[in-house]
Scaffold this motif. Sequence first.
Motif, PDB file in Angstrom:
ATOM      1  N   ASP A 171      13.104   5.531  -3.447  1.00 17.76           N
ATOM      2  CA  ASP A 171      14.254   4.595  -4.070  1.00 17.76           C
ATOM      3  C   ASP A 171      15.855   5.144  -4.211  1.00 17.76           C
ATOM      4  N   LYS A 172      15.670   6.405  -4.539  1.00 19.49           N
ATOM      5  CA  LYS A 172      16.778   7.074  -4.813  1.00 19.49           C
ATOM      6  C   LYS A 172      17.859   6.986  -3.477  1.00 19.49           C
ATOM      7  N   VAL A 173      17.279   7.173  -2.157  1.00 16.02           N
ATOM      8  CA  VAL A 173      17.948   7.127  -0.872  1.00 16.02           C
ATOM      9  C   VAL A 173      17.727   5.810   0.098  1.00 16.02           C
ATOM     10  N   GLU A 174      17.016   4.769  -0.984  1.00 18.67           N
ATOM     11  CA  GLU A 174      16.943   3.496  -0.328  1.00 18.67           C
ATOM     12  C   GLU A 174      16.189   3.451   0.868  1.00 18.67           C
ATOM     13  N   GLN A 175      15.010   4.309   1.057  1.00 22.97           N
ATOM     14  CA  GLN A 175      14.119   4.569   2.220  1.00 22.97           C
ATOM     15  C   GLN A 175      12.917   3.706   1.861  1.00 22.97           C
ATOM     16  N   PRO A 176      12.471   2.656   2.697  1.00 19.54           N
ATOM     17  CA  PRO A 176      11.153   1.857   2.312  1.00 19.54           C
ATOM     18  C   PRO A 176      10.077   2.822   2.670  1.00 19.54           C
ATOM     19  N   LEU A 177       9.250   2.840   1.850  1.00 18.29           N
ATOM     20  CA  LEU A 177       7.720   3.571   1.618  1.00 18.29           C
ATOM     21  C   LEU A 177       6.577   2.526   1.708  1.00 18.29           C
ATOM     22  N   TYR A 178       6.386   1.968   2.672  1.00 16.40           N
ATOM     23  CA  TYR A 178       5.361   0.763   2.535  1.00 16.40           C
ATOM     24  C   TYR A 178       3.946   1.224   2.280  1.00 16.40           C
ATOM     25  N   VAL A 179       3.754   2.207   3.182  1.00 16.08           N
ATOM     26  CA  VAL A 179       2.315   2.695   3.232  1.00 16.08           C
ATOM     27  C   VAL A 179       1.969   3.739   1.960  1.00 16.08           C
ATOM     28  N   ALA A 180       2.931   4.448   1.604  1.00 16.45           N
ATOM     29  CA  ALA A 180       2.872   5.376   0.614  1.00 16.45           C
ATOM     30  C   ALA A 180       2.910   4.323  -0.850  1.00 16.45           C
ATOM     31  N   SER A 181       3.500   3.456  -1.083  1.00 15.25           N
ATOM     32  CA  SER A 181       3.366   2.274  -2.004  1.00 15.25           C
ATOM     33  C   SER A 181       1.977   1.839  -2.186  1.00 15.25           C
ATOM     34  N   ALA A 182       1.502   1.351  -1.102  1.00 15.67           N
ATOM     35  CA  ALA A 182      -0.001   0.905  -1.087  1.00 15.67           C
ATOM     36  C   ALA A 182      -0.876   1.773  -1.535  1.00 15.67           C
ATOM     37  N   ALA A 183      -0.789   3.271  -0.710  1.00 12.07           N
ATOM     38  CA  ALA A 183      -1.793   4.179  -1.274  1.00 12.07           C
ATOM     39  C   ALA A 183      -1.484   4.517  -2.521  1.00 12.07           C
ATOM     40  N   ASN A 184      -0.326   4.489  -3.301  1.00 14.35           N
ATOM     41  CA  ASN A 184      -0.430   4.768  -4.696  1.00 14.35           C
ATOM     42  C   ASN A 184      -1.028   3.690  -5.519  1.00 14.35           C
ATOM     43  N   GLU A 185      -1.229   2.463  -5.100  1.00 17.06           N
ATOM     44  CA  GLU A 185      -1.971   1.499  -5.913  1.00 17.06           C
ATOM     45  C   GLU A 185      -3.326   1.801  -5.798  1.00 17.06           C
ATOM     46  N   LEU A 186      -3.876   2.230  -4.637  1.00 13.55           N
ATOM     47  CA  LEU A 186      -5.330   2.840  -4.733  1.00 13.55           C
ATOM     48  C   LEU A 186      -5.435   3.808  -5.570  1.00 13.55           C
ATOM     49  N   TYR A 187      -4.728   5.004  -5.727  1.00  6.87           N
ATOM     50  CA  TYR A 187      -4.858   5.994  -6.445  1.00  6.87           C
ATOM     51  C   TYR A 187      -4.817   5.747  -7.920  1.00  6.87           C
ATOM     52  N   LYS A 188      -3.827   4.725  -8.313  1.00  2.72           N
ATOM     53  CA  LYS A 188      -3.785   4.096  -9.733  1.00  2.72           C
ATOM     54  C   LYS A 188      -5.125   3.376  -9.987  1.00  2.72           C
ATOM     55  N   LYS A 189      -5.417   2.649  -9.079  1.00  2.57           N
ATOM     56  CA  LYS A 189      -6.855   2.205  -9.332  1.00  2.57           C
ATOM     57  C   LYS A 189      -8.223   3.168  -9.768  1.00  2.57           C
ATOM     58  N   ALA A 190      -8.210   4.170  -8.890  1.00  7.60           N
ATOM     59  CA  ALA A 190      -8.970   5.167  -8.920  1.00  7.60           C
ATOM     60  C   ALA A 190      -8.958   5.949 -10.339  1.00  7.60           C
ATOM     61  N   ARG A 191      -7.728   6.185 -10.847  1.00 10.44           N
ATOM     62  CA  ARG A 191      -7.415   6.676 -12.206  1.00 10.44           C
ATOM     63  C   ARG A 191      -8.102   5.818 -13.231  1.00 10.44           C
ATOM     64  N   ARG A 192      -7.700   4.385 -13.222  1.00 10.80           N
ATOM     65  CA  ARG A 192      -8.222   3.536 -14.315  1.00 10.80           C
ATOM     66  C   ARG A 192      -9.824   3.457 -14.236  1.00 10.80           C
ATOM     67  N   LEU A 193     -10.368   3.718 -13.120  1.00  5.72           N
ATOM     68  CA  LEU A 193     -11.841   3.893 -12.937  1.00  5.72           C
ATOM     69  C   LEU A 193     -12.535   5.107 -13.537  1.00  5.72           C
ATOM     70  N   GLY A 194     -11.452   6.235 -14.054  1.00 12.61           N
ATOM     71  CA  GLY A 194     -11.900   7.223 -14.577  1.00 12.61           C
ATOM     72  C   GLY A 194     -12.102   8.540 -13.677  1.00 12.61           C
ATOM     73  N   TYR A 195     -11.353   8.629 -12.330  1.00 12.42           N
ATOM     74  CA  TYR A 195     -11.425   9.687 -11.685  1.00 12.42           C
ATOM     75  C   TYR A 195     -10.252  10.316 -11.404  1.00 12.42           C
ATOM     76  N   GLY A 196      -9.565  10.358 -12.621  1.00  8.94           N
ATOM     77  CA  GLY A 196      -8.196  11.038 -12.569  1.00  8.94           C
ATOM     78  C   GLY A 196      -8.360  12.539 -12.492  1.00  8.94           C
ATOM     79  N   GLU A 197      -9.419  13.283 -13.110  1.00  9.34           N
ATOM     80  CA  GLU A 197      -9.442  14.598 -13.122  1.00  9.34           C
ATOM     81  C   GLU A 197     -10.364  14.909 -11.962  1.00  9.34           C
ATOM     82  N   SER A 198     -10.927  14.032 -11.032  1.00 11.92           N
ATOM     83  CA  SER A 198     -11.903  14.551 -10.168  1.00 11.92           C
ATOM     84  C   SER A 198     -11.095  14.887  -8.741  1.00 11.92           C
TER      85      SER A 198
END
Length: 544
Positions: A506-533
């Motif tokens: 965001d700071k350098v205005e570089q689009p990161l479409y794939v990384a953004s989608a991957a981040n959402e998947l990891y956020k879901k995994a954390r909500r499922l309780g796998y943060g420390e796994s």
Amino acid sequence: MATGFEIHDLVWAKMKGFPAWPGKIIEPKPEVKRPANNKKVHHFIFFFGSENYAWIPEENIYLYSDHRDKFKLEKRIPKGFKEALEAIEDELKEKPFIKTFKTKELPSIDEELAQIFPGKPSGSPQKDYTREPLKGKKKKRTDAGKDGNKSMETQNTVRRKRMSNSDDNPKPKKAKVIAKVTGSPSKITLSPDHKLKPKIRAELPSPRPEHNLPMSPPSHSYIQASLSPGNASASTQIEETLLKVKPVAKPSIIPTPMRIGFLGLGIMGQGMVMNLLRSGHEVTVWNRTALKCRDFVKSGAFKGNNPAEVVQSCDITFSCVADTTAVKDLVFGNYGVLQGISKGKCYVEMSTIDEETMQDVAEAITARGGVFLESPVVGSRVPALEGQLIILAAGERKLYDECYSCFEAIGKKSLYLGADIGAATRMKLIVNMVMGTVVAGLAEAMAMAEKVGLDQEDVAEVLSVGALSCPTVIHKSQAILSQRYDPHFPLQHQQKDLRLALLLGDKVEQPLYVASAANELYKKARRLGYGESDISAVYRAASN
């Protein structure tokens, strides 16, 4: 000046940029300076759970008994918060009466930041010097200090003893060594007969006489844990295999005669410290959970009582902790790194945090005459144990050269990326962004294979023999197949790194479409309780 609070009152107290925290008003400690602003009434607060102290304005203090549940957190609970609540509740039960009165409502973190930094977006990182006011402008140092400039003579064997409280004995000098750290990854092999250096010392020698730093009192929980080691949970003890694992064979390492400090004994720190000890370095360790230091002391390390003491007694101090909050607390907190820094003291930050915080830490260290190097590492638990990490460094070049033998012990390659603080952090975030997207793609592929009727073992085999074959794909495929997610690289840390990479984009205005989608998947995994796994547990989010 009239005040509504008294000594021993139990309160909620709020520091800038932090949530309200359970605490108690106590008598001020002489070593902690009073705030310069005399117009506002301040109280000296002891924070439960963290064992820290601070001067807090009365307007940011709430009587605990009146607002018992008001500031309790239900999500994103920071470390130590639950313990702090238990401690204040226990003390509240012992109170003969409960005092009550009304005060105005404390602002939220976002409201407070909006008042302090008008016109700035609420999500942008901010400097946080509230724990220790600093003065002086950022200076580019060309002198690494009296300790940092000392070199060593190249010898076939270097045997050292820890010096006493005297500075009379000069340290031997060394010739600058320019060479690559070699070695190739290999599997961990167990060696029951493998022994470390025979020295066993449990106490840190007194610091040099020109510094007079007060020692922090040991907490009740630490005393209790020391008396009852059998009650310690597995999460607070070093793994048995750590003392037996053999690092990858390397050319003979000549350890620096400098005193080395290491703060943080997590998944990465444990392996790095053990390899420093194996290679003959003299290491003083500290960890927030003090019990983790026990086995390292048995293996020859010294133990510091707090970060300031470690920095004060050592020439070069390394730090590797979980995140930005942990770094700020470690550096700017009471008895933190900054209180131990004096002219020539060297500090190496190995944590993966945001670029702005790294620069703030560098500025604070150099403002006190210290020498700074950022040095995040690429690798996870096994490379840390084997001494096969990749070290990314930026900052003071002389300090980088002084760290040569340490980097040689913990890594297979080190890269100096220049004097620009933040360059190594940017490199690390990009590398971990690639890692996160690759493992997220692998998790989705394995989940889809199962739903279209393919055998996941066949998919893993095809990946292992084709162009996509690499240690990450092979190991994470096996973890998914076995459904075992032992944390080699915790999923919550990967999601944190993706978030920081997106902020950098965001700071350098570089689009990161794939990384953004991957981040959402990891956020879901954390909500499922796998943060420390392990990071491979992102499969559970992809298949759910």
